[in-house]
Design an enzyme around this catalytic site. Structure first.
Site, PDB file in Angstrom:
ATOM      1  N   CYS A   2     -45.027 105.287 146.151  1.00 39.02           N
ATOM      2  CA  CYS A   2     -43.665 105.638 146.532  1.00 39.02           C
ATOM      3  C   CYS A   2     -43.081 106.586 145.498  1.00 39.02           C
ATOM      4  CB  CYS A   2     -42.777 104.395 146.560  1.00 39.02           C
ATOM      5  SG  CYS A   2     -43.511 103.024 147.453  1.00 39.02           S
ATOM      6  N   ARG A  27     -45.325 111.546 147.763  1.00 38.14           N
ATOM      7  CA  ARG A  27     -45.693 110.233 147.239  1.00 38.14           C
ATOM      8  C   ARG A  27     -45.556 109.131 148.302  1.00 38.14           C
ATOM      9  NH1 ARG A  27     -46.206 109.923 141.979  1.00 38.14           N
ATOM     10  NH2 ARG A  27     -45.857 107.693 142.072  1.00 38.14           N
ATOM     11  N   TRP A  76     -44.166 104.513 150.819  1.00 45.72           N
ATOM     12  CA  TRP A  76     -45.459 104.488 151.502  1.00 45.72           C
ATOM     13  C   TRP A  76     -45.879 103.027 151.490  1.00 45.72           C
ATOM     14  CZ3 TRP A  76     -50.780 104.166 149.504  1.00 45.72           C
ATOM     15  CH2 TRP A  76     -51.738 104.499 150.477  1.00 45.72           C
ATOM     16  N   ASN A 102     -41.711 101.373 142.550  1.00 45.94           N
ATOM     17  CA  ASN A 102     -42.970 102.025 142.904  1.00 45.94           C
ATOM     18  C   ASN A 102     -44.077 101.234 142.214  1.00 45.94           C
ATOM     19  OD1 ASN A 102     -45.103 103.823 143.355  1.00 45.94           O
ATOM     20  ND2 ASN A 102     -44.599 104.980 141.505  1.00 45.94           N
ATOM     21  N   GLY A 103     -45.088 100.839 142.995  1.00 52.68           N
ATOM     22  CA  GLY A 103     -46.194 100.077 142.408  1.00 52.68           C
ATOM     23  C   GLY A 103     -46.457  98.831 143.228  1.00 52.68           C
ATOM     24  N   GLU A 484     -67.117 117.848 149.352  1.00 56.72           N
ATOM     25  CA  GLU A 484     -65.700 118.196 149.234  1.00 56.72           C
ATOM     26  C   GLU A 484     -65.216 118.874 150.526  1.00 56.72           C
ATOM     27  OE1 GLU A 484     -63.292 117.415 147.590  1.00 56.72           O
ATOM     28  OE2 GLU A 484     -61.806 118.997 147.806  1.00 56.72           O
ATOM     29  N   LYS A 488     -62.177 117.555 152.968  1.00 57.15           N
ATOM     30  CA  LYS A 488     -61.028 118.416 153.296  1.00 57.15           C
ATOM     31  C   LYS A 488     -60.830 118.448 154.807  1.00 57.15           C
ATOM     32  CE  LYS A 488     -59.327 118.810 150.475  1.00 57.15           C
ATOM     33  NZ  LYS A 488     -59.501 118.487 149.088  1.00 57.15           N
ATOM     34  N   GLU A 491     -59.615 114.995 156.217  1.00 60.36           N
ATOM     35  CA  GLU A 491     -58.285 114.490 155.880  1.00 60.36           C
ATOM     36  C   GLU A 491     -57.150 115.260 156.538  1.00 60.36           C
ATOM     37  OE1 GLU A 491     -58.112 116.082 151.255  1.00 60.36           O
ATOM     38  OE2 GLU A 491     -57.002 114.293 151.732  1.00 60.36           O
ATOM     39  N   HIS A 507     -83.705 111.706 157.704  1.00 56.48           N
ATOM     40  CA  HIS A 507     -84.069 110.300 157.493  1.00 56.48           C
ATOM     41  C   HIS A 507     -83.180 109.361 158.308  1.00 56.48           C
ATOM     42  CE1 HIS A 507     -87.079 111.243 154.503  1.00 56.48           C
ATOM     43  NE2 HIS A 507     -86.224 112.126 154.004  1.00 56.48           N
ATOM     44  N   LYS A 606     -50.274 111.225 148.301  1.00 58.68           N
ATOM     45  CA  LYS A 606     -50.782 112.151 147.292  1.00 58.68           C
ATOM     46  C   LYS A 606     -51.490 111.446 146.153  1.00 58.68           C
ATOM     47  CE  LYS A 606     -51.477 116.048 145.247  1.00 58.68           C
ATOM     48  NZ  LYS A 606     -52.648 116.788 145.730  1.00 58.68           N
TER      49      LYS A 606
HETATM   50  O1  M6R Z   1     -54.925 112.162 141.636  1.00 60.28           O
HETATM   51  P1  M6R Z   1     -56.399 111.973 141.718  1.00 60.28           P
HETATM   52  O2  M6R Z   1     -57.138 113.254 141.430  1.00 60.28           O
HETATM   53  O3  M6R Z   1     -56.928 110.865 140.885  1.00 60.28           O
HETATM   54  O4  M6R Z   1     -56.690 111.607 143.229  1.00 60.28           O
HETATM   55  C1  M6R Z   1     -57.965 111.251 143.655  1.00 60.28           C
HETATM   56  C2  M6R Z   1     -58.066 111.292 145.159  1.00 60.28           C
HETATM   57  O5  M6R Z   1     -57.189 110.380 145.735  1.00 60.28           O
HETATM   58  C3  M6R Z   1     -57.787 112.687 145.713  1.00 60.28           C
HETATM   59  O6  M6R Z   1     -58.632 113.648 145.161  1.00 60.28           O
HETATM   60  C4  M6R Z   1     -57.937 112.705 147.240  1.00 60.28           C
HETATM   61  O7  M6R Z   1     -59.272 112.507 147.580  1.00 60.28           O
HETATM   62  C5  M6R Z   1     -57.395 114.008 147.801  1.00 60.28           C
HETATM   63  N1  M6R Z   1     -56.393 113.748 148.784  1.00 60.28           N
HETATM   64  C6  M6R Z   1     -58.390 114.857 148.458  1.00 60.28           C
HETATM   65  O8  M6R Z   1     -57.829 116.039 148.943  1.00 60.28           O
END
Ligand code: M6R
Length: 611
Positions: A2, A27, A76, A102-103, A484, A488, A491, A507, A606
C-alpha cells in the site's frame, strides 16, 4: 502493499494528501481513504473502493474536507477483499484514534483475540484495524501517544509503516515503521510523510529516511524522532536531487513507454557513476579489491525480473571472472539450508529494495556471516540498509509495475561486477577489460537505435495480438533474455507464454506446439545460434509460426522464419541489454492493443512487501 501519505501544516491537508497518493498508486490501487482532523477537533474519514480517482471524486479532490492535518492511504488488499469497509484509515470505537498502515501484522489473529477478550469489537477483516485498536488499547492504558506506539511495536510482529492521528493531539501525526518504507519531509510551515519520495517531491526536497522502530512526530512546527525508549534522537536529513518531472509521465501515453525510452540515459548514468577514466570505480561500495579477490563464489538472489538479471549475471560472471555463481529465487532461498564456506559474496538484486522475500534471504545469509552486496534502485530502502555494501542503480523512480529501466540498470551493475571480479582476479587481460568497458559505452546508442525503429515492433505486435500462447526460446544469455521477455509479456498483455532453454523444449513441452503457435527465438550468441535454429525448426515442423530476434551478423537463419527485428552487433556478454528492449516494446504494444491497463496490470503491485 500500500501507499501512505500524511501532511500537517498551513495548507488544507486533504488536497495535498490526495495529490501525494496519486504518485503512490503503483503501490496499490484497489481502494483508498483519507482522514483529516477538522476545525472542531474531530477526525473525518472518507473511504472509497476502487482507484484513487473515486475517492478524489467523492471529496472533490479533497476540497470537501476541512482541516490542516491528515493521513491517506491507497490499498492493495492483503487481509480482506477490496471494499470500503476494509479500506484504510481504520479507527477505534469513538473515532479518537485513526491510522493508516502499509505492511502485514503477522500475529494479528492472536492480537485480535486478546483485544476481543478485553471488549473490543471489529468491523473489518484487516490486520490494520487490529493495529489501530492495539494502539488504542495502550493509549488508554498509558495515556501517552509515544508509549502507545512503542507498546504496539513490542507486541506486533511483521512489517509496518503505521501513521496515526490522535484526537487529543490535533495538528500532529505520529508514525512508526518496521521493514516497510517511510520517508518524512519538512518545509518551513509543514511536515509530510509518505511511503515513497515522489508523493511529496512537489512540496519538499528535504527528507528523513526513517529507521526500523523509530517514531516520527510531525507537526506544523517541524519533525521530531524518538527511539523505543521514547528518547528524542538526532537524525540527519537528506536532500532529494531528483527532478520532479522524473516522476511524471513526461508526454508519453504510459509510464512504461516513458521508462522504456529512458533506458539509454539510465544505462549511461549508471555507467558514468561507476566508470571513470576507463576504470571501474567502486569506491562508494564499501568493498575492497582484497574482498573481491577473497570471495570463493557468488550467490545471486532476487525475485521476478531482478532474479532474471541474476540469470544473465551467472553467465557473464562465470565466463569472465571464472568464479562459481549460483542464482537463487529469493522466496526459495530464504528457506533453504545452503552449504556455505563463509567466503561467498551474496548479491541481492531489487529495484524497490523492499521486496519481502529478497530482504528475508539477505537477512538469513547475513545471520550466517555472509558478506552482502545489494543492487538497489531506491535510496535508503530496507535492502540497501540491511546489506554490507550497496550498488545504487541510477534508474530514477520507476512507476510502471512492469520493470524496464530498472532491469536495464541492474544489468549494467552485474556487468560491472563481472568485470571488476575479472580484473581483480586477473582472469581477463587489461586489453580485454578496456575493450569491454568501451563496448558497454556503446549500449545507450544501440538502445536508442531500437527505440527509433519501434514501429517495426508495433507492426509485428499488431499481427500477433490474437495469439493465445507464445514460446520464447534461446540458449545461454539468450535464454536469460527469454525468461524476462516471457514475464513482460505475461504480466501486461495477459497472453500465456513460456520461456524455455531451446534444447529443453523437446523434453516434454514441445507437445504444446500447435498450428500457428508463436515461437520466438532469440539469437545473439554466435556459438549457439545453429543449435537454437535447429530447435526452432523442430517447432516449425510441428506447426509453429517462428519469428526470430537476431543480431545483424547472425547467419544461417532460414528464409521462411519471420524476422522480428535486426539487432545491432554487440559483444555477446551484453546482448541482453539490447534484445530485451525489443521484447519490452513487443509486450507493451500488445498490452495497448488489447486494451489493458499497461502501468497497473491486474493482480500485481509495484513492490511486493509481503511473502
Ligand atoms: O523491487 P524488486 O526488484 O525487488 O521486485 C522484484 C519483482 O517483484 C519485480 O521485478 C517484478 O517481477 C516486476 N513486476 C517484473 O516486471
Amino acid at each position: 502493499m500500500c501507499g501512505i501519505v500524511g501532511y500537517t501544516g498551513g495548507r488544507q491537508a486533504a488536497p495535498v494528501i490526495l495529490d501525494g497518493l496519486t504518485k503512490l498508486e503503483y503501490r496499490g490501487y484497489d481502494s483508498a481513504g483519507i482522514a483529516v482532523s477538522n476545525k472542531s477537533g474531530n477526525i473525518d474519514i472518507v473511504k472509497a473502493k476502487g482507484k484513487l480517482q473515486v475517492l478524489c471524486k467523492v471529496t472533490h479532490n479533497g476540497e470537501n474536507l476541512d482541516g490542516f492535518c491528515g493521513i491517506g492511504h491507497t490499498r492493495w488488499a492483503t487481509h480482506g477483499e477490496p471494499s470500503e469497509n476494509n479500506a484504510h484509515p481504520h479507527c477505534n470505537e469513538d473515532n479518537t484514534i485513526v491510522a493508516v498502515h502499509n505492511g502485514i501484522i503477522e500475529n494479528y489473529v492472536p492480537l485480535k483475540e486478546k483485544l476481543i477478550r478485553r471488549g473490543y469489537k471489529f468491523y473489518s477483516e484487516t490486520d490494520t484495524e487490529v493495529a489501530t485498536k492495539l494502539v488504542d488499547y495502550y493509549y488508554k492504558k498509558y495515556n501517552d501517544p509515544l508509549r502507545a506506539l512503542t507498546e504496539f511495536a513490542l507486541h506486533a510482529r511483521g512489517s509496518y509503516a503505521l501513521a496515526v492521528l490522535y484526537k487529543d493531539y490535533p495538528g500532529e501525526i505520529f508514525a512508526i515503521r518496521k521493514d516497510s518504507p517511510m520517508v518524512v519531509g519538512y518545509t518551513d510551515g509543514g511536515a509530510y510523510l509518505a511511503s515513497d519520495v515522489p508523493a511529496i517531491l512537489k512540496y519538499t526536497r528535504n527528507v528523513y529516511y526513517t529507521d526500523n522502530y523509530e517514531i516520527s512526530r510531525l507537526s506544523a512546527n517541524g519533525v521530531k524522532f524518538y527511539n523505543l525508549d521514547r528518547e528524542e534522537t538526532e537524525k540527519q536529513p537528506s536532500v532529494i536531487t531528483w527532478d520532479a518531472e522524473a516522476a511524471e509521465k513526461g508526454g508519453f501515453e504510459h509510464f512504461m513507454l516513458k521508462e522504456i525510452h529512458e533506458q539509454p540515459d539510465v544505462v549511461r548514468n549508471t555507467l558514468n557513476c561507476f566508470v571513470r577514466d576507463g576504470e571501474i570505480d567502486f569506491g562508494e561500495l564499501n568493498l575492497s579489491d582484497e574482498d573481491f579477490k577473497n570471495f570463493d563464489s557468488v550467490i545471486i538472489t532476487g525475485c521476478g525480473s531482478a532474479y532474471h538479471v541474476g540469470v544473465v549475471a551467472q553467465y557473464v560472471i562465470e565466463d569472465l571472472a571464472r568464479i562459481p555463481v549460483r542464482v537463487e529465487i529469493a522466496s526459495e532461498y530464504r528457506y533453504r539450508n545452503p552449504v556455505l564456506t563463509g567466503k561467498e559474496l551474496l548479491v541481492v538484486i531489487s529495484q524497490s529494495g523492499e521486496t519481502a522475500d529478497s530482504l528475508a534471504a539477505l537477512r538469513e545469509m547475513s545471520a550466517k556471516g555472509i558478506k552482502s552486496l545489494a543492487v538497489v534502485n531506491v535510496v535508503g530502502s530496507s535492502i540497501a540498509r540491511a546489506a554490507d555494501a550497496v550498488f545504487y542503480t541510477k534508474a530514477g523512480p520507476e512507476i510502471s509495475v512492469a520493470t524496464t529501466k530498472a532491469y536495464s540498470a541492474q544489468l549494467i551493475a552485474v556487468y560491472l561486477l563481472a568485470l571488476k571480479l575479472a580484473k581483480v582476479r586477473k582472469t581477463i587481460t587489461e586489453n580485454r577489460y578496456k575493450g569491454f568497458l568501451k563496448e558497454l559505452a556503446t549500449l545507450p546508442e544501440k538502445i536508442s537505435g531500437i527505440l527509433g525503429n519501434k514501429s517495426e515492433i508495433q507492426k509485428f505486435a499488431s499481427e500477433m495480438m490474437d495469439r493465445k500462447d507464445v514460446f520464447f526460446i534461446g540458449r545461454g544469455i539468450d535464454y536469460a533474455t527469454c525468461i524476462e521477455s516471457s514475464l513482460k509479456l505475461k504480466e501486461i498483455s495477459y497472453i500465456h507464454s513460456e520461456a524455455y532453454a531451446a534444447g529443453e523444449l523437446k523434453h516434454g513441452t514441445i507437445s504444446l506446439i500447435e498450428n500457428g503457435t508463436l515461437v520466438l527465438g532469440i539469437l545473439t550468441q554466435n556459438s549457439l545460434v545453429e543449435k537454437t535454429i535447429s530447435n526452432l525448426k523442430e517447432t516449425e515442423s510441428r506447426g509453429a509460426y517462428v519469428a526470430v530476434l537476431a543480431t545483424e551478423d547472425v547467419a544461417g537463419i532460414p528464409a521462411n522464419f519471420r524476422k522480428l527485428f535486426s539487432l545491432p552487433g554487440v559483444d555477446g556478454h551484453f546482448s541482453a541489454s539490447i534484445a530485451v528492449v525489443v521484447m519490452q516494446l513487443f509486450a507493451y504494444f500488445l498490452s495497448v492493443l488489447r486494451g489493458n491497463d499497461v502501468d497497473k496490470p491486474r493482480n500485481l503491485a509495484k513492490s511486493v512487501t509481503v511473502e
